[in-house]
Design a protein around this motif. Sequence first.
Motif, PDB file in Angstrom:
ATOM      1  N   THR A  74       0.646  -1.269  -0.078  1.00 47.77           N
ATOM      2  CA  THR A  74      -0.215  -0.017  -0.185  1.00 47.77           C
ATOM      3  C   THR A  74       0.840   1.205  -0.004  1.00 47.77           C
ATOM      4  N   CYS A  75       0.412   2.383  -0.778  1.00 45.23           N
ATOM      5  CA  CYS A  75       1.284   3.472  -0.821  1.00 45.23           C
ATOM      6  C   CYS A  75       0.265   4.692  -0.602  1.00 45.23           C
ATOM      7  N   PHE A  76       0.607   5.429   0.425  1.00 46.46           N
ATOM      8  CA  PHE A  76       0.272   6.805   0.736  1.00 46.46           C
ATOM      9  C   PHE A  76       0.704   7.840   0.260  1.00 46.46           C
ATOM     10  N   SER A  77       0.247   9.059   0.287  1.00 43.53           N
ATOM     11  CA  SER A  77       0.703  10.180  -0.230  1.00 43.53           C
ATOM     12  C   SER A  77       0.448  11.326   1.274  1.00 43.53           C
ATOM     13  N   PHE A  78       1.539  12.026   1.485  1.00 40.56           N
ATOM     14  CA  PHE A  78       1.158  13.067   2.405  1.00 40.56           C
ATOM     15  C   PHE A  78       1.475  14.399   1.969  1.00 40.56           C
ATOM     16  N   GLY A  79       0.915  14.742   0.754  1.00 41.47           N
ATOM     17  CA  GLY A  79       1.075  16.035   0.124  1.00 41.47           C
ATOM     18  C   GLY A  79       0.485  16.988   0.804  1.00 41.47           C
ATOM     19  N   PRO A  80       0.332  18.321   0.465  1.00 42.99           N
ATOM     20  CA  PRO A  80       0.064  19.387   1.244  1.00 42.99           C
ATOM     21  C   PRO A  80      -1.675  19.405   1.683  1.00 42.99           C
ATOM     22  N   ILE A  81      -2.332  18.856   0.704  1.00 47.21           N
ATOM     23  CA  ILE A  81      -3.839  18.734   0.961  1.00 47.21           C
ATOM     24  C   ILE A  81      -4.371  17.364   1.328  1.00 47.21           C
ATOM     25  N   LYS A  82      -3.454  16.432   1.627  1.00 47.23           N
ATOM     26  CA  LYS A  82      -3.974  14.965   1.909  1.00 47.23           C
ATOM     27  C   LYS A  82      -4.678  14.822   3.325  1.00 47.23           C
ATOM     28  N   ASN A  83      -5.037  14.131   3.703  1.00 40.85           N
ATOM     29  CA  ASN A  83      -5.750  13.677   5.026  1.00 40.85           C
ATOM     30  C   ASN A  83      -4.969  13.841   6.080  1.00 40.85           C
ATOM     31  N   LEU A  84      -3.706  13.752   5.870  1.00 39.30           N
ATOM     32  CA  LEU A  84      -2.472  13.738   6.748  1.00 39.30           C
ATOM     33  C   LEU A  84      -1.355  14.388   5.740  1.00 39.30           C
ATOM     34  N   THR A  85      -0.943  15.632   6.182  1.00 35.69           N
ATOM     35  CA  THR A  85       0.188  16.162   5.207  1.00 35.69           C
ATOM     36  C   THR A  85       1.377  16.087   6.079  1.00 35.69           C
ATOM     37  N   CYS A  86       2.474  16.112   5.560  1.00 30.66           N
ATOM     38  CA  CYS A  86       3.848  16.458   5.887  1.00 30.66           C
ATOM     39  C   CYS A  86       4.372  17.461   5.156  1.00 30.66           C
ATOM     40  N   GLY A  87       3.629  18.274   4.555  1.00 34.36           N
ATOM     41  CA  GLY A  87       3.898  19.034   3.525  1.00 34.36           C
ATOM     42  C   GLY A  87       4.393  18.568   2.160  1.00 34.36           C
ATOM     43  N   GLN A  88       5.105  17.586   2.324  1.00 35.04           N
ATOM     44  CA  GLN A  88       5.532  16.719   0.911  1.00 35.04           C
ATOM     45  C   GLN A  88       5.835  15.329   1.791  1.00 35.04           C
ATOM     46  N   GLY A  89       5.529  14.305   1.054  1.00 34.86           N
ATOM     47  CA  GLY A  89       5.963  13.034   1.605  1.00 34.86           C
ATOM     48  C   GLY A  89       5.053  11.988   1.128  1.00 34.86           C
ATOM     49  N   GLY A  90       5.468  10.660   1.462  1.00 33.26           N
ATOM     50  CA  GLY A  90       4.598   9.709   1.115  1.00 33.26           C
ATOM     51  C   GLY A  90       5.210   8.476   1.987  1.00 33.26           C
ATOM     52  N   MET A  91       4.430   7.236   2.054  1.00 35.80           N
ATOM     53  CA  MET A  91       4.756   6.161   2.866  1.00 35.80           C
ATOM     54  C   MET A  91       4.349   4.880   2.089  1.00 35.80           C
ATOM     55  N   THR A  92       5.135   3.845   2.006  1.00 32.34           N
ATOM     56  CA  THR A  92       4.860   2.530   1.529  1.00 32.34           C
ATOM     57  C   THR A  92       4.859   1.480   2.637  1.00 32.34           C
ATOM     58  N   ILE A  93       3.592   0.797   2.519  1.00 29.72           N
ATOM     59  CA  ILE A  93       3.446  -0.298   3.649  1.00 29.72           C
ATOM     60  C   ILE A  93       3.836  -1.725   3.023  1.00 29.72           C
ATOM     61  N   PRO A  94       4.947  -2.462   3.487  1.00 33.50           N
ATOM     62  CA  PRO A  94       5.524  -3.439   2.964  1.00 33.50           C
ATOM     63  C   PRO A  94       4.643  -4.764   3.351  1.00 33.50           C
ATOM     64  N   ARG A  95       4.852  -5.884   2.702  1.00 27.82           N
ATOM     65  CA  ARG A  95       3.970  -7.264   3.161  1.00 27.82           C
ATOM     66  C   ARG A  95       5.131  -7.817   3.975  1.00 27.82           C
ATOM     67  N   THR A  96       6.240  -7.621   3.686  1.00 29.10           N
ATOM     68  CA  THR A  96       7.277  -8.728   4.471  1.00 29.10           C
ATOM     69  C   THR A  96       8.471  -7.886   4.923  1.00 29.10           C
ATOM     70  N   PRO A  97       9.355  -8.357   5.786  1.00 26.45           N
ATOM     71  CA  PRO A  97      10.508  -7.805   6.161  1.00 26.45           C
ATOM     72  C   PRO A  97      11.551  -7.543   4.950  1.00 26.45           C
ATOM     73  N   GLU A  98      11.475  -8.432   4.181  1.00 31.30           N
ATOM     74  CA  GLU A  98      12.383  -8.388   3.058  1.00 31.30           C
ATOM     75  C   GLU A  98      12.019  -7.478   2.001  1.00 31.30           C
TER      76      GLU A  98
END
Length: 377
Positions: free
Chosen positions: A180-204
């Motif tokens: 899963t991939c999130f965006s934390f851009g200026p107008i997103k539900n949660l903002t970092c000013g600019q940023g993103g996050m990936t939720i991996p399925r495994t440690p590898e």
Amino acid sequence: MIASSRPDTRRNASPYLYGQETAAVARVLESGQYGHTDVTEEFERRVAGFLGVPDAVSVASGTAALHTALLAAGVGPGDEVIVPSMTFCATVQAILAVGATPRFVDIDPATLCVNDQLVMEAVTDTTAAVVPVLFGGRAVDLATVRNELAERAIVVIEDAAHAFGSHNGARRVGATGALTCFSFGPIKNLTCGQGGMTIPRTPEEADRIRQIRLLGVAQSQSERANITTYRVDTFGLRYQLSGINAAIGLAQLDHFDTTEHTRRRLWRTYQEALVPLDGVTLVDVDADHAVPHLCQVRVSHRDQVFAELRARDIGVGVHYPPNHLQPAFATWRRSLPTTEQAGEEILSLPFHPHLTETDIDRVVSALGKALKSAGAS
């Protein structure tokens, strides 16, 4: 308390700050460490805990999250990626960035999202991934076909740029097993000013994404501080999230319960206010489970209605022009009648947590007048 002055209905969307963000950024600046720092890693841990997942890997933007996810999943030249045309162009650009081919698919007219049937009808022998877009914050549940996709070695990579905080059943988006991939851009539900996050399925997979975001370097930043050399094992990019941006995200996360409640309340206020209007269909985001990112309607004579509302200082927008009709993506154009009709009808109403019920009444009143003027009601 919101730090910035409240925009009015001329804005389609707006950053939503609580006041603690400024102090959080100042602490990072005073530390003298502005890049990927322990603040970034704390933000990753906090997001993982919020979602109820083992790990979360921050990156520089939502587009970077999609790009690194595709790379980590091994998607590349010769592969097809199933993706709805109804999305921001960033989704498609990430697919092209790994050398893969987008295979555009149609959408459900009520939700503007893909569904199981549309996805499976598009699968070919070269399909390597499916990128469902969680449009407007609504979760897309491909659970009934996920096993079949896995058997064909097809990975599901959720573009959840609109959907941070939304639920899929009892679990939050990001915690249901997809990459899963999130965006934390200026107008997103949660903002970092600019940023993103990936939720991996495994440690590898988490390790691969972390290495890709650091130019393919095998050693972490802290490990490199104690050695005289480092090793580059793979292709990579400078996609790290700075501590400055992470500090904003941490301050935002402290107040996310308020953000979630406010966005749902405003969306339901629109839902109720739009009932008396003829010729308007509200796009369903499933507000009981989503944290709404957009409030969209479908109207006939959309362009005229758009112009009328803009003339009345109402900040409407269009999210999004279909990608398969864009010149840059013409090579992969195919007939998508539901998407094409939606592309002619969708209208995004002003939607951000600065709005009041009085603001929404003003928007809906202006919409009613614009519909009559355009002959759409």
